[in-house]
Motif scaffolding. Sequence first.
Motif, PDB file in Angstrom:
ATOM      1  N   ASN A 182      83.063  25.135  27.664  1.00 55.47           N
ATOM      2  CA  ASN A 182      82.012  25.985  27.316  1.00 55.47           C
ATOM      3  C   ASN A 182      80.734  25.285  28.018  1.00 55.47           C
ATOM      4  OD1 ASN A 182      83.626  27.408  24.872  1.00 55.47           O
ATOM      5  ND2 ASN A 182      83.091  28.704  26.778  1.00 55.47           N
ATOM      6  N   LEU A 183      80.791  24.052  28.649  1.00 56.26           N
ATOM      7  CA  LEU A 183      79.653  23.332  29.206  1.00 56.26           C
ATOM      8  C   LEU A 183      80.009  23.332  30.656  1.00 56.26           C
ATOM      9  CD1 LEU A 183      79.764  20.260  26.954  1.00 56.26           C
ATOM     10  CD2 LEU A 183      78.123  22.038  26.967  1.00 56.26           C
ATOM     11  N   VAL A 184      78.891  23.442  31.485  1.00 56.46           N
ATOM     12  CA  VAL A 184      79.093  23.442  32.952  1.00 56.46           C
ATOM     13  C   VAL A 184      79.720  22.307  33.384  1.00 56.46           C
ATOM     14  CG1 VAL A 184      77.278  25.036  33.412  1.00 56.46           C
ATOM     15  CG2 VAL A 184      76.643  22.765  33.292  1.00 56.46           C
ATOM     16  N   VAL A 185      80.204  22.162  34.645  1.00 58.53           N
ATOM     17  CA  VAL A 185      80.775  20.854  34.963  1.00 58.53           C
ATOM     18  C   VAL A 185      79.913  20.190  35.804  1.00 58.53           C
ATOM     19  CG1 VAL A 185      82.916  20.210  35.997  1.00 58.53           C
ATOM     20  CG2 VAL A 185      83.276  21.968  34.846  1.00 58.53           C
ATOM     21  N   LEU A 186      79.693  18.955  35.711  1.00 60.24           N
ATOM     22  CA  LEU A 186      78.944  18.091  36.468  1.00 60.24           C
ATOM     23  C   LEU A 186      79.910  17.398  37.548  1.00 60.24           C
ATOM     24  CD1 LEU A 186      76.160  16.741  36.968  1.00 60.24           C
ATOM     25  CD2 LEU A 186      77.016  14.942  35.515  1.00 60.24           C
ATOM     26  N   ILE A 187      79.487  17.964  38.829  1.00 62.85           N
ATOM     27  CA  ILE A 187      80.547  17.489  39.839  1.00 62.85           C
ATOM     28  C   ILE A 187      79.730  15.964  40.421  1.00 62.85           C
ATOM     29  CG2 ILE A 187      81.030  18.215  42.093  1.00 62.85           C
ATOM     30  CD1 ILE A 187      82.084  19.985  40.030  1.00 62.85           C
ATOM     31  N   GLY A 188      78.574  15.874  40.390  1.00 63.22           N
ATOM     32  CA  GLY A 188      78.009  14.433  40.724  1.00 63.22           C
ATOM     33  C   GLY A 188      76.494  14.534  40.959  1.00 63.22           C
ATOM     34  N   TYR A 189      75.893  13.655  41.501  1.00 62.54           N
ATOM     35  CA  TYR A 189      74.239  13.260  41.535  1.00 62.54           C
ATOM     36  C   TYR A 189      74.100  12.512  42.362  1.00 62.54           C
ATOM     37  CZ  TYR A 189      74.506   8.969  39.082  1.00 62.54           C
ATOM     38  OH  TYR A 189      74.951   7.495  38.925  1.00 62.54           O
ATOM     39  N   HIS A 190      72.464  12.647  42.665  1.00 61.50           N
ATOM     40  CA  HIS A 190      71.991  11.356  43.700  1.00 61.50           C
ATOM     41  C   HIS A 190      70.474  11.337  42.847  1.00 61.50           C
ATOM     42  CE1 HIS A 190      70.122   9.741  46.994  1.00 61.50           C
ATOM     43  NE2 HIS A 190      69.028  10.782  46.732  1.00 61.50           N
ATOM     44  N   ALA A 191      70.193   9.992  43.019  1.00 65.20           N
ATOM     45  CA  ALA A 191      69.103   9.445  42.488  1.00 65.20           C
ATOM     46  C   ALA A 191      68.526   8.383  43.356  1.00 65.20           C
ATOM     47  CB  ALA A 191      69.415   8.822  40.987  1.00 65.20           C
ATOM     48  N   SER A 192      67.330   8.550  43.582  1.00 64.06           N
ATOM     49  CA  SER A 192      66.507   7.621  44.326  1.00 64.06           C
ATOM     50  C   SER A 192      65.147   7.638  43.983  1.00 64.06           C
ATOM     51  CB  SER A 192      66.614   7.831  45.807  1.00 64.06           C
ATOM     52  OG  SER A 192      66.085   8.948  46.307  1.00 64.06           O
ATOM     53  N   GLU A 193      64.303   6.921  44.545  1.00 65.75           N
ATOM     54  CA  GLU A 193      62.638   6.901  43.849  1.00 65.75           C
ATOM     55  C   GLU A 193      62.094   8.118  44.683  1.00 65.75           C
ATOM     56  OE1 GLU A 193      60.741   3.486  45.119  1.00 65.75           O
ATOM     57  OE2 GLU A 193      61.669   2.088  43.621  1.00 65.75           O
ATOM     58  N   THR A 194      62.521   8.970  45.357  1.00 68.55           N
ATOM     59  CA  THR A 194      62.016   9.953  45.830  1.00 68.55           C
ATOM     60  C   THR A 194      62.765  11.180  45.922  1.00 68.55           C
ATOM     61  OG1 THR A 194      62.988   9.793  48.172  1.00 68.55           O
ATOM     62  CG2 THR A 194      60.789   8.707  47.926  1.00 68.55           C
ATOM     63  N   GLU A 195      64.005  11.236  45.376  1.00 72.80           N
ATOM     64  CA  GLU A 195      64.790  12.482  45.195  1.00 72.80           C
ATOM     65  C   GLU A 195      65.802  12.248  44.158  1.00 72.80           C
ATOM     66  OE1 GLU A 195      65.132  15.881  45.531  1.00 72.80           O
ATOM     67  OE2 GLU A 195      65.040  15.703  47.773  1.00 72.80           O
ATOM     68  N   MET A 196      65.967  13.322  43.175  1.00 71.25           N
ATOM     69  CA  MET A 196      66.919  13.189  42.100  1.00 71.25           C
ATOM     70  C   MET A 196      67.397  14.679  42.148  1.00 71.25           C
ATOM     71  SD  MET A 196      65.498  10.922  39.029  1.00 71.25           S
ATOM     72  CE  MET A 196      65.199   9.274  39.361  1.00 71.25           C
ATOM     73  N   PHE A 197      68.894  14.944  41.960  1.00 74.61           N
ATOM     74  CA  PHE A 197      69.268  16.198  41.934  1.00 74.61           C
ATOM     75  C   PHE A 197      70.767  15.946  41.206  1.00 74.61           C
ATOM     76  CE2 PHE A 197      70.164  15.495  46.502  1.00 74.61           C
ATOM     77  CZ  PHE A 197      71.443  15.580  46.510  1.00 74.61           C
ATOM     78  N   LEU A 198      71.233  16.963  40.599  1.00 80.95           N
ATOM     79  CA  LEU A 198      72.453  17.244  40.034  1.00 80.95           C
ATOM     80  C   LEU A 198      73.340  18.475  40.452  1.00 80.95           C
ATOM     81  CD1 LEU A 198      71.497  17.096  36.163  1.00 80.95           C
ATOM     82  CD2 LEU A 198      72.198  15.065  37.566  1.00 80.95           C
ATOM     83  N   ILE A 199      74.962  18.228  40.506  1.00 85.19           N
ATOM     84  CA  ILE A 199      75.513  18.937  41.283  1.00 85.19           C
ATOM     85  C   ILE A 199      76.425  19.698  40.164  1.00 85.19           C
ATOM     86  CG2 ILE A 199      77.146  19.401  43.064  1.00 85.19           C
ATOM     87  CD1 ILE A 199      76.046  16.979  44.514  1.00 85.19           C
ATOM     88  N   TYR A 200      76.460  20.904  40.131  1.00 84.56           N
ATOM     89  CA  TYR A 200      77.400  21.429  38.997  1.00 84.56           C
ATOM     90  C   TYR A 200      78.157  22.476  39.653  1.00 84.56           C
ATOM     91  CZ  TYR A 200      74.086  19.816  35.634  1.00 84.56           C
ATOM     92  OH  TYR A 200      73.096  19.048  34.726  1.00 84.56           O
ATOM     93  N   ASN A 201      79.211  23.291  38.881  1.00 83.84           N
ATOM     94  CA  ASN A 201      80.012  24.281  39.583  1.00 83.84           C
ATOM     95  C   ASN A 201      79.294  25.394  39.389  1.00 83.84           C
ATOM     96  OD1 ASN A 201      79.963  23.844  36.755  1.00 83.84           O
ATOM     97  ND2 ASN A 201      81.945  25.355  36.612  1.00 83.84           N
ATOM     98  N   TYR A 202      79.200  26.332  40.561  1.00 82.54           N
ATOM     99  CA  TYR A 202      78.457  27.567  40.676  1.00 82.54           C
ATOM    100  C   TYR A 202      79.285  28.559  39.922  1.00 82.54           C
ATOM    101  CZ  TYR A 202      76.443  31.580  42.767  1.00 82.54           C
ATOM    102  OH  TYR A 202      75.799  32.775  42.840  1.00 82.54           O
TER     103      TYR A 202
END
Length: 572
Positions: free
Chosen positions: A348-368
């Motif tokens: 019952n937790l959304v699945v974390l697929i991956g992520y990107h992290a840098s000094e100018t951009e950060m985002f998380l990728i989940y299952n839709y």
Amino acid sequence: MKKVILALFLVLNLFAFSFSRKLFSESGGSHDDEAALLELKSSFSDPNGVLSSWNPDSSNHCSWFGVSCNSDSRVVSLILRGCDEASRLHFSASSPCSSKLGGEISPAVGDLSEIRVLSLPFNDLVGQIPKKIRNLEKLEVLDLQGNSFTGEFNRIRVSNRGSDEKPNLSIRRLLAKFRKSLKVDPFSSNAARKLMSFNEEDEEEEASPSADHSSPSGKTKLYPIEIASIISASIIVFVLLVLVFFFVYSRKWKRNSQIQVAETKELKVFVDSSDSNSIPLTYEIIVRATNYFSNSNCIGHGGFGSTYKAEVTPNHVYAVKRLSVGRFQGDQQFHAEISALETVKHPNLVVLIGYHASETEMFLIYNYLSGGNLEDFIKERSKPALEWKVLHKIALDVARALAYLHEQCSPKVLHRDIKPSNILLDSKYNAYLSDFGLSKLLGTSQSHVTTGVAGTFGYVAPEYAMTCRVSEKADVYSYGIVVLELISDKRALDPSFSSHENGFNIVSWAHMMLSQGKAKDVFTNGLWESGPQDDLIEVLHLALKCTVDSLSIRPTMKQAVKLLKRIQPSRL
């Protein structure tokens, strides 16, 4: 002797001049490139926000979309491929295209003196090709095909690279001719190379400098005062060059110490690549699937940032949460917190697929999840939203997810922002808790003093709001508010409460209805008549018990799960 001294100082001056040119070109060239890119951006029309990352206030120009630089931050490649049904045939998955640009090419492109690749094919570009392009002496590839330029240059694609990594002589001559007169026979859409014929004398003529017809004869006599002037000027130039050297390289050293490595566009993926159903994911693929984080793909906003739908293929759809850069002290903290989430997994937790992290951009990728969020589910109140089995299942799923975070994770995870918009649903009304990965992690202690209150007004526990002291009981309070919203027609801070005193909320309203013997009026229209009334009353009492002021009276989420399982209706 005079001639020897003069020769020595002339050599010194020449060396100083050449060296100063190099220093100033290194210190100012990258700034000129950034200014040229911004002027180029202003000449384009960009309806789809392809160049939204071209912002000097948020990032270095070398991290902008389509831009590649060398170690001196000089632009060496600019690739912005437009995309339509015809142009898709020209580009493979390894060489993708983006949404189309429009407008004209600014003459400022001619100021990118270090550029080697200029590729702007299949956009809606019009007007004249700037003649300043002919000044780009290091240009190797020029690809302007598929545009609508006026004149005979509407489709141009030339290359100075041979298959054996040596300059192709015919193409080199064509580029030389293009730089001289901009008269190039355009390539066809299939990139068939039909080179304009011209005499080799043209190339030789371009390379030959014009003769100097006024060469004075005779010897120049130097007087002592002239020699003294030369010496003095040379000393001054030398001192100035030393100062410039230390100034420029001190700044360069400081910049390199702050940014030790060039920012990369890497994507960390947790999904097993050996899975036959998975597909390789890259930074470019994900960003392009969100239409470059366009508003049309935005599916939600939250305290940490906005979420975008990213359809890579019809069978591979993701939810990308773009975080507000600057919320974390640095990407090291971000990497540390995300690495802890690799072991946080629950149905019952959304699945974390991956992520990107840098000094100018950060985002998380989940299952839709196609069912949207609980906030919209409650607003719509369609027929399934009135069925007790559906509402009970949602309440139980969320309770299970929180019990797992509080009881089974080490260190325990506190959510701190539980609300309907952070609870997602699939097509079968299974509920999934999201945003848990962005909460602060606790050690073995039962409570923790934070530096500020996270969460959303109306769902924050009173002791957390007043003292900034957070525990798992703060999550229990927020859960109780969500359950009250789920079973009633009221919001946490419903507009209908405005006639009451300050601080009146859904908890105060539910207590008032119970004290007046109107418990059935708490429930959404039709639920009391169709649902098991004893079970409904138990869930109401559970929600109110979760929201009492005394932390010792509030149940744990494990206890809430036990009660909900005891009154669980037949399965859907």
